[in-house]
Design a protein around this motif. Structure first.
Motif, PDB file in Angstrom:
ATOM      1  N   VAL A   4       0.862  -1.177   0.000  1.00  0.00           N
ATOM      2  CA  VAL A   4       0.000   0.000   0.000  1.00  0.00           C
ATOM      3  C   VAL A   4       0.900   1.229   0.000  1.00  0.00           C
ATOM      4  O   VAL A   4       1.733   1.387   0.889  1.00  0.00           O
ATOM      5  CB  VAL A   4      -0.916   0.001   1.246  1.00  0.00           C
ATOM      6  CG1 VAL A   4      -1.728   1.266   1.315  1.00  0.00           C
ATOM      7  CG2 VAL A   4      -1.793  -1.238   1.241  1.00  0.00           C
ATOM      8  N   ARG A   5       0.728   2.072  -1.001  1.00  0.00           N
ATOM      9  CA  ARG A   5       1.520   3.302  -1.102  1.00  0.00           C
ATOM     10  C   ARG A   5       0.619   4.469  -0.699  1.00  0.00           C
ATOM     11  O   ARG A   5      -0.488   4.602  -1.213  1.00  0.00           O
ATOM     12  CB  ARG A   5       2.047   3.477  -2.520  1.00  0.00           C
ATOM     13  CG  ARG A   5       2.953   2.305  -2.920  1.00  0.00           C
ATOM     14  CD  ARG A   5       3.495   2.455  -4.312  1.00  0.00           C
ATOM     15  NE  ARG A   5       4.498   3.500  -4.278  1.00  0.00           N
ATOM     16  CZ  ARG A   5       4.668   4.393  -5.252  1.00  0.00           C
ATOM     17  NH1 ARG A   5       3.904   4.379  -6.322  1.00  0.00           N
ATOM     18  NH2 ARG A   5       5.598   5.314  -5.150  1.00  0.00           N
ATOM     19  N   ILE A   6       1.107   5.301   0.210  1.00  0.00           N
ATOM     20  CA  ILE A   6       0.322   6.401   0.741  1.00  0.00           C
ATOM     21  C   ILE A   6       1.198   7.645   0.883  1.00  0.00           C
ATOM     22  O   ILE A   6       2.346   7.546   1.304  1.00  0.00           O
ATOM     23  CB  ILE A   6      -0.345   6.009   2.088  1.00  0.00           C
ATOM     24  CG1 ILE A   6      -1.261   7.108   2.592  1.00  0.00           C
ATOM     25  CG2 ILE A   6       0.668   5.604   3.118  1.00  0.00           C
ATOM     26  CD1 ILE A   6      -2.144   6.665   3.756  1.00  0.00           C
ATOM     27  N   ARG A   7       0.659   8.779   0.491  1.00  0.00           N
ATOM     28  CA  ARG A   7       1.389  10.043   0.616  1.00  0.00           C
ATOM     29  C   ARG A   7       1.618  10.393   2.075  1.00  0.00           C
ATOM     30  O   ARG A   7       0.760  10.172   2.921  1.00  0.00           O
ATOM     31  CB  ARG A   7       0.607  11.194  -0.009  1.00  0.00           C
ATOM     32  CG  ARG A   7       0.592  11.193  -1.458  1.00  0.00           C
ATOM     33  CD  ARG A   7       1.604  12.157  -2.064  1.00  0.00           C
ATOM     34  NE  ARG A   7       1.496  12.027  -3.494  1.00  0.00           N
ATOM     35  CZ  ARG A   7       2.395  11.436  -4.252  1.00  0.00           C
ATOM     36  NH1 ARG A   7       3.506  10.988  -3.741  1.00  0.00           N
ATOM     37  NH2 ARG A   7       2.210  11.318  -5.535  1.00  0.00           N
ATOM     38  N   ARG A   8       2.784  10.936   2.352  1.00  0.00           N
ATOM     39  CA  ARG A   8       3.152  11.377   3.702  1.00  0.00           C
ATOM     40  C   ARG A   8       2.096  12.338   4.262  1.00  0.00           C
ATOM     41  O   ARG A   8       1.675  12.212   5.404  1.00  0.00           O
ATOM     42  CB  ARG A   8       4.531  12.041   3.667  1.00  0.00           C
ATOM     43  CG  ARG A   8       4.849  12.948   4.837  1.00  0.00           C
ATOM     44  CD  ARG A   8       5.170  12.282   6.146  1.00  0.00           C
ATOM     45  NE  ARG A   8       6.143  11.235   5.991  1.00  0.00           N
ATOM     46  CZ  ARG A   8       6.134  10.130   6.760  1.00  0.00           C
ATOM     47  NH1 ARG A   8       5.244   9.964   7.704  1.00  0.00           N
ATOM     48  NH2 ARG A   8       7.043   9.201   6.587  1.00  0.00           N
ATOM     49  N   GLU A   9       1.650  13.309   3.467  1.00  0.00           N
ATOM     50  CA  GLU A   9       0.677  14.298   3.936  1.00  0.00           C
ATOM     51  C   GLU A   9      -0.632  13.632   4.356  1.00  0.00           C
ATOM     52  O   GLU A   9      -1.243  14.015   5.344  1.00  0.00           O
ATOM     53  CB  GLU A   9       0.388  15.354   2.863  1.00  0.00           C
ATOM     54  CG  GLU A   9       1.560  16.244   2.549  1.00  0.00           C
ATOM     55  CD  GLU A   9       2.503  15.649   1.492  1.00  0.00           C
ATOM     56  OE1 GLU A   9       2.219  14.544   0.943  1.00  0.00           O
ATOM     57  OE2 GLU A   9       3.546  16.268   1.233  1.00  0.00           O
ATOM     58  N   ARG A  31      -8.982   7.841  -1.514  1.00  0.00           N
ATOM     59  CA  ARG A  31      -8.828   8.049  -2.952  1.00  0.00           C
ATOM     60  C   ARG A  31      -7.396   7.747  -3.370  1.00  0.00           C
ATOM     61  O   ARG A  31      -6.455   8.161  -2.713  1.00  0.00           O
ATOM     62  CB  ARG A  31      -9.122   9.501  -3.313  1.00  0.00           C
ATOM     63  CG  ARG A  31     -10.551   9.820  -3.483  1.00  0.00           C
ATOM     64  CD  ARG A  31     -10.677  11.239  -3.977  1.00  0.00           C
ATOM     65  NE  ARG A  31     -12.041  11.519  -4.341  1.00  0.00           N
ATOM     66  CZ  ARG A  31     -12.536  12.737  -4.389  1.00  0.00           C
ATOM     67  NH1 ARG A  31     -11.773  13.780  -4.098  1.00  0.00           N
ATOM     68  NH2 ARG A  31     -13.773  12.931  -4.731  1.00  0.00           N
ATOM     69  N   GLU A  32      -7.293   7.081  -4.508  1.00  0.00           N
ATOM     70  CA  GLU A  32      -5.991   6.695  -5.037  1.00  0.00           C
ATOM     71  C   GLU A  32      -5.776   7.340  -6.409  1.00  0.00           C
ATOM     72  O   GLU A  32      -6.719   7.444  -7.203  1.00  0.00           O
ATOM     73  CB  GLU A  32      -5.955   5.169  -5.178  1.00  0.00           C
ATOM     74  CG  GLU A  32      -4.674   4.617  -5.720  1.00  0.00           C
ATOM     75  CD  GLU A  32      -4.785   3.126  -5.960  1.00  0.00           C
ATOM     76  OE1 GLU A  32      -4.100   2.371  -5.267  1.00  0.00           O
ATOM     77  OE2 GLU A  32      -5.570   2.724  -6.848  1.00  0.00           O
ATOM     78  N   ARG A  33      -4.548   7.772  -6.644  1.00  0.00           N
ATOM     79  CA  ARG A  33      -4.178   8.289  -7.964  1.00  0.00           C
ATOM     80  C   ARG A  33      -2.826   7.695  -8.332  1.00  0.00           C
ATOM     81  O   ARG A  33      -1.877   7.800  -7.558  1.00  0.00           O
ATOM     82  CB  ARG A  33      -4.086   9.808  -7.963  1.00  0.00           C
ATOM     83  CG  ARG A  33      -3.817  10.325  -9.375  1.00  0.00           C
ATOM     84  CD  ARG A  33      -3.653  11.809  -9.520  1.00  0.00           C
ATOM     85  NE  ARG A  33      -4.579  12.580  -8.739  1.00  0.00           N
ATOM     86  CZ  ARG A  33      -4.279  13.759  -8.203  1.00  0.00           C
ATOM     87  NH1 ARG A  33      -3.083  14.278  -8.352  1.00  0.00           N
ATOM     88  NH2 ARG A  33      -5.176  14.420  -7.496  1.00  0.00           N
ATOM     89  N   ASP A  34      -2.747   7.065  -9.481  1.00  0.00           N
ATOM     90  CA  ASP A  34      -1.503   6.469  -9.987  1.00  0.00           C
ATOM     91  C   ASP A  34      -0.863   5.531  -8.963  1.00  0.00           C
ATOM     92  O   ASP A  34       0.349   5.554  -8.750  1.00  0.00           O
ATOM     93  CB  ASP A  34      -0.512   7.565 -10.402  1.00  0.00           C
ATOM     94  CG  ASP A  34      -1.034   8.441 -11.530  1.00  0.00           C
ATOM     95  OD1 ASP A  34      -1.747   7.904 -12.396  1.00  0.00           O
ATOM     96  OD2 ASP A  34      -0.735   9.645 -11.535  1.00  0.00           O
ATOM     97  N   VAL A  66     -11.947   6.025  -5.526  1.00  0.00           N
ATOM     98  CA  VAL A  66     -12.023   5.465  -4.174  1.00  0.00           C
ATOM     99  C   VAL A  66     -11.663   3.990  -4.258  1.00  0.00           C
ATOM    100  O   VAL A  66     -12.363   3.197  -4.885  1.00  0.00           O
ATOM    101  CB  VAL A  66     -13.422   5.664  -3.548  1.00  0.00           C
ATOM    102  CG1 VAL A  66     -13.529   4.915  -2.234  1.00  0.00           C
ATOM    103  CG2 VAL A  66     -13.695   7.145  -3.337  1.00  0.00           C
ATOM    104  N   LYS A  67     -10.534   3.644  -3.622  1.00  0.00           N
ATOM    105  CA  LYS A  67     -10.016   2.276  -3.702  1.00  0.00           C
ATOM    106  C   LYS A  67      -9.795   1.649  -2.333  1.00  0.00           C
ATOM    107  O   LYS A  67      -9.228   0.570  -2.234  1.00  0.00           O
ATOM    108  CB  LYS A  67      -8.681   2.248  -4.451  1.00  0.00           C
ATOM    109  CG  LYS A  67      -8.719   2.841  -5.824  1.00  0.00           C
ATOM    110  CD  LYS A  67      -9.434   1.954  -6.784  1.00  0.00           C
ATOM    111  CE  LYS A  67      -9.329   2.559  -8.178  1.00  0.00           C
ATOM    112  NZ  LYS A  67     -10.168   1.917  -9.135  1.00  0.00           N
ATOM    113  N   GLY A  68     -10.222   2.355  -1.262  1.00  0.00           N
ATOM    114  CA  GLY A  68      -9.996   1.798   0.065  1.00  0.00           C
ATOM    115  C   GLY A  68     -10.750   2.544   1.134  1.00  0.00           C
ATOM    116  O   GLY A  68     -11.482   3.500   0.864  1.00  0.00           O
ATOM    117  N   THR A  69     -10.563   2.066   2.361  1.00  0.00           N
ATOM    118  CA  THR A  69     -11.191   2.686   3.526  1.00  0.00           C
ATOM    119  C   THR A  69     -10.141   2.872   4.613  1.00  0.00           C
ATOM    120  O   THR A  69      -9.065   2.270   4.567  1.00  0.00           O
ATOM    121  CB  THR A  69     -12.335   1.822   4.098  1.00  0.00           C
ATOM    122  OG1 THR A  69     -11.787   0.610   4.641  1.00  0.00           O
ATOM    123  CG2 THR A  69     -13.379   1.507   3.052  1.00  0.00           C
TER     124      THR A  69
END
Length: 123
Positions: A4-9, A31-34, A66-69
């Motif tokens: 799972v890749r997630i932005r620091r912010e 929400r996921e982008r790229d 939207v790809k997750g919770t």
């Protein structure tokens, strides 16, 4: 999905939300982008209590990003409950659980089958 890749912010914001809602749980949609989770959506008219979070997914607009919770646990256990696993299997995607004390090390990611997934924080 292998990780799972997630932005620091976003990670910092989710930890802040968990702290702000404590001792209640909070929940949202990711929400996921790229291939990277970048935003959280809070459903309209949610109920966030000490032992559960409830929201109506039908209240959200159709959004293919939207790809997750995500939801928090006010206790120190980041493992999914039976209710969590049931929800995971119906919603699909990636599911983050943020456990008390709401620090990065207390965040876990799970697939729709309940299998734990590694998290990668991206800047």
């Amino acid at each position: 999905m292998e990780r799972v890749r997630i932005r620091r912010e976003l990670m910092d914001y989710l930890l802040e939300l968990a702290r702000d809602f404590y001792p209640n749980e909070f929940a949202g949609f990711l929400r996921e982008r790229d291939g990277v989770f970048e935003e959280v959506l809070i459903a309209p008219d949610p109920h966030f209590g000490r032992g559960s979070a409830f929201f109506n997914p039908w209240m959200l607009p159709h959004d293919e990003s939207v790809k997750g919770t995500v939801h928090s646990h006010p206790g120190p256990n980041p493992r999914p409950s039976g209710a969590d696993l049931s929800f995971f299997s119906k919603f699909g995607g990636v599911h983050l659980i943020i456990a008390y004390p709401f620090v990065e090390e207390s965040v876990r990611a799970y697939g729709s089958d309940g299998r734990e997934l590694p998290i990668e924080i991206v800047d």
